[in-house]
Design an enzyme around this catalytic site. Structure first.
Site, mmCIF file in Angstrom:
data_model
loop_
_atom_site.group_PDB
_atom_site.id
_atom_site.type_symbol
_atom_site.label_atom_id
_atom_site.label_comp_id
_atom_site.label_asym_id
_atom_site.label_seq_id
_atom_site.Cartn_x
_atom_site.Cartn_y
_atom_site.Cartn_z
ATOM 1 N N SER A 161 -14.359 54.539 48.045
ATOM 2 C CA SER A 161 -15.776 54.744 47.818
ATOM 3 C C SER A 161 -16.564 54.650 49.122
ATOM 4 C CB SER A 161 -16.310 53.742 46.809
ATOM 5 O OG SER A 161 -16.400 52.473 47.400
ATOM 6 N N LYS B 147 -23.653 48.195 43.348
ATOM 7 C CA LYS B 147 -23.847 48.589 44.742
ATOM 8 C C LYS B 147 -25.325 48.834 45.035
ATOM 9 C CE LYS B 147 -19.290 50.629 45.385
ATOM 10 N NZ LYS B 147 -18.547 51.896 45.320
#
Ligand code: ADP
Length: 638
Positions: A520, A563
């Site tokens: 990611s 996040k």
């Protein structure tokens, strides 16, 4: 209706508003929701697993359940035991074997009979002992009388009496030895047994024979009395549940297999040097249904023969992590709150708006649009913490505010760590969230399961002496190399710089050991490398996450909600996420105002947003678009 199909027993509005958080329930608190009696009816979701369990209970098949912790595996296993017929239950007795003391005999009788047999034996032993004492005192009286009166030997008389006394005492131990040892007692059991052998050591799982420190001289405990049953014996005619099956040592897995196959397993001492190891009983019945559980890893690491045995004689099911968010399901979640309150027994009832807040949290934790989380152990934890707060305040009801407070308190270790980490980095000014810098990009990573951290990536490009190399720090090397090779495929097409003659240094600033999911970060690495290569600054008030394909597409990643929250907490104004992840965003209100979320689907968009310097950037972005754009359309036409 069965199991989770059972409708919630409370008043429901005539026509339910699709958006109603309580799914149309007309209640003021959880006290108006009835909790079903059977455990199987309390299970929320997991329809597939539940159907399998019901079928397996009928057919007496084993089940392998794979899935995340706290989604109801042991709950379902226990529910299964409630579905098995209790009339088949048995008691197990272990008897002294007069022919071979080290090979005790085993007898199985219908449940309830065991206690009666033991009682009868004790009664008999008592009578025999009384008889013996009576006899003993008569003989002693005769001997003493004889020595005194006839032979005039007082001392000899007393001595003889002592010898007779000891002989009787010693002999009477043999009488006790005849009382059998009731190792499995189902006299009081109303449902089939449920044995949870998760993490059990060999003795607890397979049974054991205790060590006897006095192995002779009249002090010893007869071997049959030292026999202890294992979970496999106690689970006879019921359910044996073992979570984290792969952590069971291989020897135990092999024995477990034998027990499953033979339906019986003898008990022996498990520690080799103990006197118990010499003892081995006749086989003891182990006719249980096995429910083995674990996560996906567990399946790979478990004994293949054990797995194939379960598979061959049963079912394998996967547990769901989330379930579709419908009014009906939200009513079930309201009932779930009622269930957890009832189970705890000391918590105040939940007010309607407190239930709503729990349901909102279930939505948020799902991490997936239009779904509710099924990780219900953790959600139950929240229910209890909020209840405890309300109780400590002597409140009549748990309110929305209690739930909000509880959310702050019941944060996972990772969340607490992540917050601490963000704070500390602010102190050391490792966090940059303003201005422009060349080769530095604020990436985002997930820590544990439910918290995010900002993880800056720095890149530097230097001419190489030999063939170019990607030099990255620590365990992230592999993933750095991979994202560089993806990005170099793109760079090659538009850049004059020959990247294969460069050394690319990549540093993950202060990446701890915590599982940083490498993939990611690949748009982050790509942006840092391109920034360094082209000598263009990157906006530091921006954070990003996304995976990169060789064609420059930005692909979805996990944990976007956490996040984004980490980016906001770290002081960033904007955050780039893959467009495909937009539906997964469920950030809390307080963060919504703090950051702007920018969905992207191509690396050219990332650079357009991240890089500074209008004319140069525009030309770079245009070149990138033209090259990868054509690659993209080719790809799509295939
Ligand atoms: P696992 O065995 O999958 O780790 P458990 O069955 O031990 O999880 O679940 C722990 C607790 O969480 C249960 O006792 C129950 O209170 C709650 N729970 C978990 N899953 C469910 C579910 N699907 N429906 C209702 N309650 C659940």
């Amino acid at each position: 209706d069965l199991g989770s199909d059972v409708e919630v027993d409370a008043e429901v509005a005539e026509d339910v508003d699709e958006d109603d958080l309580l799914g149309g329930l007309k209640i003021d608190s959880t006290s108006e929701i009835d909790v079903p009696d059977r455990l199987v009816d309390q299970v929320i979701g997991q329809e597939h697993a539940r159907d399998v369990v019901m079928k397996a209970a009928k057919q007496r098949r084993h089940v392998m359940m794979i899935g995340s912790p706290g989604t109801g595996k042991s709950m379902l296993a226990k529910a299964m035991s409630e579905l098995l017929p209790p009339e088949e239950l048995q008691d197990v007795l272990v008897y002294h074997n007069p022919d071979d003391g080290n090979n005790p005999k085993v007898r199985t009788v219908p449940a309830g009979k065991g206690e009666q047999i033991v009682e009868a034996h004790k009664e008999e032993a008592r009578k025999r002992n009384q008889m013996r004492s009576f006899l003993m005192w008569i003989i002693i009286a005769i001997v003493i009388g004889y020595s005194f009166i006839i032979a005039g030997q007082i001392l000899l008389g007393i001595l003889a009496a002592g010898v007779i006394y000891l002989a009787f005492r010693y002999g009477s131990r043999g009488g006790d030895a005849m009382v059998p040892n009731l190792i499995v007692n189902n006299a009081e059991t109303t449902t089939a047994p449920f044995e949870d052998a998760t993490g059990a050591h060999a003795g607890a799982l397979l049974g054991d024979v205790r060590h006897d420190p006095f192995q002779s001289g009249g002090m010893e405990t007869p071997s049959h009395d030292r026999v202890e049953p294992g979970a496999i014996h106690k689970a006879n005619k019921g359910v044996l549940f073992i979570d984290e099956i792969n952590t069971l040592d291989i020897r135990s897995q092999q024995h477990l297999m034998t027990a499953i196959q033979e339906g019986e397993f003898h008990i022996t001492g498990q520690s080799e040097r103990s006197s118990g190891a010499m003892v081995q009983t006749e086989p003891v019945p182990t006719d249980f249904i096995m429910i083995a559980a674990g996560n996906l890893d567990a399946m790979e690491n478990m004994h293949p023969a054990l797995r194939s045995r379960i598979k061959g004689y049963g079912y394998e099911v996967y547990m769901d992590d989330t379930i579709e968010d419908t009014p009906e399901m939200r009513r079930k979640y309201a009932r779930f709150v009622a269930q957890e309150v009832a189970k705890d027994g000391r918590l105040p009832e939940y007010s309607a708006e407190a239930i709503e807040e729990v349901i909102l949290e279930a939505r948020r934790r799902a991490g997936r649009k239009g779904h509710l989380t099924l990780k219900l152990r953790n959600l139950g934890g929240l229910v209890r913490v909020a209840g405890d707060i309300a109780r400590s305040e002597d409140a009549d009801f748990v309110t929305r505010d209690h739930v909000l407070q509880a959310k702050g308190r019941s944060r996972s270790i990772e969340q607490q760590l992540a917050d601490d980490y963000i704070e500390r980095r602010k102190d050391y000014e490792l966090q940059v969230s303003e201005g422009y810098e060349v080769g530095r990009v604020n990436g985002l990573a997930v820590m544990g399961e439910d918290s995010g951290i900002m993880l800056p990536v720095m890149a530097e490009v230097t001419p190489s002496q030999g063939p170019g190399e990607v030099i990255a720090t620590g365990q992230l090397k592999e993933m750095a190399q991979e994202s560089v090779s993806n990005v170099s495929a793109i760079i090659k097409k538009f850049s004059d710089e020959n990247i294969s003659e460069m050394d690319i240094h990549i540093q993950f600033v202060q990446a701890g050991q915590q599982g940083v999911d490498g993939d990611s970060a690949s748009i982050t690495v790509a942006t840092a490398v391109i920034s360094a290569l082209e000598d263009m600054g990157v906006d530091q008030s921006l954070a990003m996450t996304g995976s990169l394909s060789v064609r420059g597409d930005v692909l979805p990643v996990g944990g976007v909600t956490h996040k984004i929250e980490a980016a906001a907490k770290s002081g960033c104004d904007r955050v780039i996420i893959p467009a495909a992840n937009l539906q997964d965003v469920m950030i809390e209100e307080e963060y919504e105002e703090m950051v702007e979320i920018i969905p992207v689907s191509h690396i050219s968009e990332v650079l357009d947003i991240a890089l500074e310097g209008e004319p140069e950037k525009d030309s770079l972005v245009d070149r990138l678009k033209s090259i990868t754009g054509s690659a993209l359309s080719q790809g799509e036409s295939v």
